[in-house]
Design a protein around this motif. Structure first.
Motif, PDB file in Angstrom:
ATOM      1  N   LYS A   1       0.862  -1.179   0.000  1.00 18.32           N
ATOM      2  CA  LYS A   1       0.000   0.000   0.000  1.00 18.32           C
ATOM      3  C   LYS A   1       0.897   1.227   0.000  1.00 18.32           C
ATOM      4  CE  LYS A   1      -4.161  -1.937   2.006  1.00 18.32           C
ATOM      5  NZ  LYS A   1      -5.352  -1.616   2.825  1.00 18.32           N
ATOM      6  N   LYS A   2       0.742   2.049  -1.018  1.00 19.86           N
ATOM      7  CA  LYS A   2       1.597   3.226  -1.167  1.00 19.86           C
ATOM      8  C   LYS A   2       0.747   4.486  -1.262  1.00 19.86           C
ATOM      9  CE  LYS A   2       3.322   1.456  -4.883  1.00 19.86           C
ATOM     10  NZ  LYS A   2       4.095   1.189  -6.100  1.00 19.86           N
ATOM     11  N   LEU A   3       1.344   5.603  -0.906  1.00 16.13           N
ATOM     12  CA  LEU A   3       0.670   6.880  -1.120  1.00 16.13           C
ATOM     13  C   LEU A   3       0.536   7.110  -2.623  1.00 16.13           C
ATOM     14  CD1 LEU A   3       2.549   8.972   1.582  1.00 16.13           C
ATOM     15  CD2 LEU A   3       0.151   8.240   1.656  1.00 16.13           C
ATOM     16  N   PRO A   4      -0.513   7.789  -3.058  1.00 19.72           N
ATOM     17  CA  PRO A   4      -0.747   7.921  -4.504  1.00 19.72           C
ATOM     18  C   PRO A   4       0.324   8.702  -5.248  1.00 19.72           C
ATOM     19  CG  PRO A   4      -2.308   9.248  -3.244  1.00 19.72           C
ATOM     20  CD  PRO A   4      -1.573   8.408  -2.263  1.00 19.72           C
ATOM     21  N   ASN A   5       0.610   8.241  -6.478  1.00 20.97           N
ATOM     22  CA  ASN A   5       1.517   8.958  -7.374  1.00 20.97           C
ATOM     23  C   ASN A   5       0.781  10.073  -8.105  1.00 20.97           C
ATOM     24  OD1 ASN A   5       1.729   5.817  -7.675  1.00 20.97           O
ATOM     25  ND2 ASN A   5       3.835   6.551  -7.681  1.00 20.97           N
TER      26      ASN A   5
ATOM     27  N   THR B   1     -10.363  23.470  -2.596  1.00 16.77           N
ATOM     28  CA  THR B   1      -9.996  23.534  -1.181  1.00 16.77           C
ATOM     29  C   THR B   1      -8.671  24.269  -1.047  1.00 16.77           C
ATOM     30  OG1 THR B   1     -11.144  21.451  -0.704  1.00 16.77           O
ATOM     31  CG2 THR B   1      -9.476  22.176   0.884  1.00 16.77           C
ATOM     32  N   ARG B   2      -8.665  25.367  -0.359  1.00 17.68           N
ATOM     33  CA  ARG B   2      -7.481  26.231  -0.321  1.00 17.68           C
ATOM     34  C   ARG B   2      -6.256  25.524   0.272  1.00 17.68           C
ATOM     35  NH1 ARG B   2      -6.529  30.841  -1.976  1.00 17.68           N
ATOM     36  NH2 ARG B   2      -4.830  32.145  -1.194  1.00 17.68           N
ATOM     37  N   GLU B   3      -6.452  24.670   1.271  1.00 12.50           N
ATOM     38  CA  GLU B   3      -5.320  24.008   1.922  1.00 12.50           C
ATOM     39  C   GLU B   3      -4.789  22.808   1.141  1.00 12.50           C
ATOM     40  OE1 GLU B   3      -8.322  24.328   3.269  1.00 12.50           O
ATOM     41  OE2 GLU B   3      -8.107  25.945   4.754  1.00 12.50           O
ATOM     42  N   ALA B   4      -5.569  22.303   0.190  1.00 17.79           N
ATOM     43  CA  ALA B   4      -5.211  21.051  -0.488  1.00 17.79           C
ATOM     44  C   ALA B   4      -3.866  21.102  -1.220  1.00 17.79           C
ATOM     45  CB  ALA B   4      -6.327  20.629  -1.446  1.00 17.79           C
ATOM     46  N   PRO B   5      -3.551  22.138  -2.006  1.00 20.97           N
ATOM     47  CA  PRO B   5      -2.257  22.143  -2.709  1.00 20.97           C
ATOM     48  C   PRO B   5      -1.063  22.054  -1.764  1.00 20.97           C
ATOM     49  CG  PRO B   5      -3.700  23.856  -3.582  1.00 20.97           C
ATOM     50  CD  PRO B   5      -4.367  23.316  -2.357  1.00 20.97           C
ATOM     51  N   ARG B   6      -1.103  22.812  -0.694  1.00 24.99           N
ATOM     52  CA  ARG B   6       0.011  22.790   0.260  1.00 24.99           C
ATOM     53  C   ARG B   6       0.137  21.409   0.902  1.00 24.99           C
ATOM     54  NH1 ARG B   6      -0.290  23.134   5.483  1.00 24.99           N
ATOM     55  NH2 ARG B   6      -2.390  24.044   5.465  1.00 24.99           N
ATOM     56  N   ARG B   7      -0.986  20.822   1.272  1.00 26.36           N
ATOM     57  CA  ARG B   7      -0.963  19.516   1.929  1.00 26.36           C
ATOM     58  C   ARG B   7      -0.475  18.415   0.983  1.00 26.36           C
ATOM     59  NH1 ARG B   7      -6.872  20.038   5.024  1.00 26.36           N
ATOM     60  NH2 ARG B   7      -6.115  21.347   6.745  1.00 26.36           N
ATOM     61  N   ILE B   8      -0.910  18.462  -0.256  1.00 31.53           N
ATOM     62  CA  ILE B   8      -0.476  17.456  -1.231  1.00 31.53           C
ATOM     63  C   ILE B   8       1.005  17.615  -1.533  1.00 31.53           C
ATOM     64  CG2 ILE B   8      -0.755  16.649  -3.618  1.00 31.53           C
ATOM     65  CD1 ILE B   8      -3.749  17.463  -3.352  1.00 31.53           C
ATOM     66  N   SER B   9       1.454  18.849  -1.672  1.00 35.75           N
ATOM     67  CA  SER B   9       2.866  19.114  -1.911  1.00 35.75           C
ATOM     68  C   SER B   9       3.715  18.630  -0.746  1.00 35.75           C
ATOM     69  CB  SER B   9       3.090  20.614  -2.129  1.00 35.75           C
ATOM     70  OG  SER B   9       4.456  20.899  -2.293  1.00 35.75           O
ATOM     71  N   SER B  10       3.187  18.754   0.464  1.00 36.53           N
ATOM     72  CA  SER B  10       3.899  18.275   1.644  1.00 36.53           C
ATOM     73  C   SER B  10       4.045  16.759   1.616  1.00 36.53           C
ATOM     74  CB  SER B  10       3.158  18.718   2.909  1.00 36.53           C
ATOM     75  OG  SER B  10       3.790  18.227   4.062  1.00 36.53           O
ATOM     76  N   MET B  11       3.018  16.065   1.092  1.00 41.54           N
ATOM     77  CA  MET B  11       3.106  14.609   0.942  1.00 41.54           C
ATOM     78  C   MET B  11       4.162  14.243  -0.089  1.00 41.54           C
ATOM     79  SD  MET B  11       0.224  11.916  -0.457  1.00 41.54           S
ATOM     80  CE  MET B  11       0.301  12.574  -2.154  1.00 41.54           C
TER      81      MET B  11
ATOM     82  N   ASP C   1      -6.510  15.396   9.435  1.00 49.07           N
ATOM     83  CA  ASP C   1      -6.024  15.173  10.799  1.00 49.07           C
ATOM     84  C   ASP C   1      -5.859  13.693  11.131  1.00 49.07           C
ATOM     85  OD1 ASP C   1      -8.748  14.716  10.692  1.00 49.07           O
ATOM     86  OD2 ASP C   1      -9.155  15.481  12.700  1.00 49.07           O
ATOM     87  N   ARG C   2      -6.341  12.795  10.275  1.00 51.05           N
ATOM     88  CA  ARG C   2      -6.185  11.350  10.506  1.00 51.05           C
ATOM     89  C   ARG C   2      -4.767  10.877  10.193  1.00 51.05           C
ATOM     90  NH1 ARG C   2     -11.034   8.073  10.630  1.00 51.05           N
ATOM     91  NH2 ARG C   2     -12.905   9.372  10.586  1.00 51.05           N
ATOM     92  N   GLY C   3      -4.036  11.665   9.430  1.00 53.73           N
ATOM     93  CA  GLY C   3      -2.636  11.342   9.171  1.00 53.73           C
ATOM     94  C   GLY C   3      -2.405  10.507   7.928  1.00 53.73           C
ATOM     95  N   LEU C   4      -1.157  10.537   7.439  1.00 55.36           N
ATOM     96  CA  LEU C   4      -0.800   9.855   6.198  1.00 55.36           C
ATOM     97  C   LEU C   4      -0.867   8.341   6.311  1.00 55.36           C
ATOM     98  CD1 LEU C   4       2.201  12.027   4.915  1.00 55.36           C
ATOM     99  CD2 LEU C   4      -0.050  11.802   3.828  1.00 55.36           C
ATOM    100  N   ASP C   5      -0.621   7.799   7.489  1.00 50.30           N
ATOM    101  CA  ASP C   5      -0.707   6.345   7.648  1.00 50.30           C
ATOM    102  C   ASP C   5      -2.138   5.864   7.418  1.00 50.30           C
ATOM    103  OD1 ASP C   5       1.966   6.055   8.136  1.00 50.30           O
ATOM    104  OD2 ASP C   5       1.779   6.089  10.322  1.00 50.30           O
TER     105      ASP C   5
END
Length: 371
Positions: free
Chosen positions: A116-120, A188-198, A159-163
């Motif tokens: 199981k991997k985070l999405p590409n 969603t204004r926060e989405a780009p920053r959060r995805i980039s952080s991933m 807030d549930r986290g990347l795991d």
């Protein structure tokens, strides 16, 4: 006479010794052949046999043995996978059943040996643009594994986290792409920053559509769930006679694509984003999906032969796979008849969206011809 008798006896002894030596040699040769054959067969089966752990084995010994077995099976699966890829490259492009079989084999191997991997890649928008169609079409590619539901991680569940997020994903092989779709990310204004952080390397797919048609479709969907809501015109305008559009209404605001895109470009390069035309997805699904496959770095496997046009629904469906008795069309909620809107209202909204559209076209380098 005695001399002749001795000569005859010597010849008989020599003949007997010769025959005995030949017989012994043949017997030895036969045993050698049988022994070698048995050894070869034993060696071929040994790897599999040694992976049958004894029921009485101790815990640590058993775990070690199971690990060895697992690694052997994974190596074997990898060899089979490599063979499949070589065969895949040799197969004719017209063999639709071949790709269906390849998809099933890849899914089976991924479920057993994948991780199981985070999405590409993410389909981030837009609502009522055609995102479900893109997801269902790209999922038939053997090198794509996609989450069927919308996880809403980067807008509602961050807030549930990347795991937690990773745990939702399907298992994939190293050669496969993990994909998920949540259309609300785009607005969603926060989405780009959060995805980039991933991962700042994430590829983003945005399905866009004429914002007027999109707003009407959005309203139609809401109306089917809440029949008592005000009319489209009442929600779309602050003052209809003056043509004052209410841009705070979500159905209108989503279609102001350039405003949302500017937020994404603070965190991602434009080359990391691919824009799908919702209109061309209906008229030329193979062409649009070909460009999506190119963007994801995939071999163009999804082609014209996978689609047919469903006149009842008014959009393309996937042809019936050999493993199914029915073709694959989107659900009943897709393709519903839109509410009737006055032409004057449509023209007012087109005028409202025009400057936003022009700037959007200039930024992405495409003219989607929504006029």
């Amino acid at each position: 006479m005695a001399h002749r008798f001795l000569s005859s006896t010597n010849r008989s002894s020599a003949r007997f010794a010769f025959i005995f030596t030949v017989s012994l040699s043949c017997t030895y040769l036969c045993y050698s052949i049988i022994f070698c054959r048995s050894t070869i067969m034993t060696n071929q089966g040994y790897e599999g046999k040694r992976c049958s752990p004894s029921k009485n084995a101790g815990g640590k010994k058993l775990l070690g043995k199971l690990d060895n077995c697992a690694s052997l099976e994974v190596r074997s699966a990898a060899r089979r996978g490599s063979s499949d890829v070589r065969e895949q490259s040799k197969a004719p492009a017209s063999s639709g059943s071949h790709w269906a079989d390849m998809k099933l084999r890849n899914m089976s191997v991924a479920q057993k040996y994948g991780n199981k991997k985070l999405p590409n890649a993410l389909i981030v928008g837009v609502k009522k643009g055609g995102t479900r169609a893109v997801l269902e079409f790209i999922r038939i590619h053997p090198d794509v594994r996609a989450l069927g539901t919308e996880p809403h991680f980067f807008d509602r569940n961050y807030d549930r986290g990347l795991d937690w997020y990773r745990g939702l994903m399907p298992r994939t092989l190293d050669s496969q792409i993990t994909l998920e779709k949540t259309p609300s990310y785009f607005v969603t204004r926060e989405a780009p920053r959060r995805i980039s952080s991933m991962s700042h390397k994430t590829k983003l797919i945005v399905v866009v559509r004429n914002p007027v048609t999109r707003a009407i479709s959005d309203y139609t969907q809401t109306l089917s769930k809440k029949p008592d809501i005000p009319t489209f015109e009442e929600l779309a305008f602050k003052n209809k006679s003056l043509g004052l559009v209410d841009s705070s209404w979500n159905a209108i605001r989503i279609g102001m694509y350039i405003l949302h895109l500017e937020n994404w470009l603070q965190y991602f390069r434009l080359s990391q984003m691919h824009f799908v035309s919702g209109e061309r997805l209906i008229t030329d699904p193979a062409g649009e999906m070909g460009r999506v496959q190119d963007f994801l770095g995939l071999k163009r496997i999804i082609t014209d032969k996978h689609f047919y046009f469903n006149r009842t629904k008014g959009f393309p469906c996937l042809k019936k796979p050999e493993s199914s008795s029915q073709p694959r069309c989107l659900g009943k909620s897709k393709g519903r008849t839109h509410v009737q809107i006055e032409q004057e209202v449509i023209e007012q909204l087109q005028e409202f969206y025009r400057p936003f559209n022009i700037k959007f076209f200039e930024t992405v380098g495409q003219d989607f011809k929504w006029e």
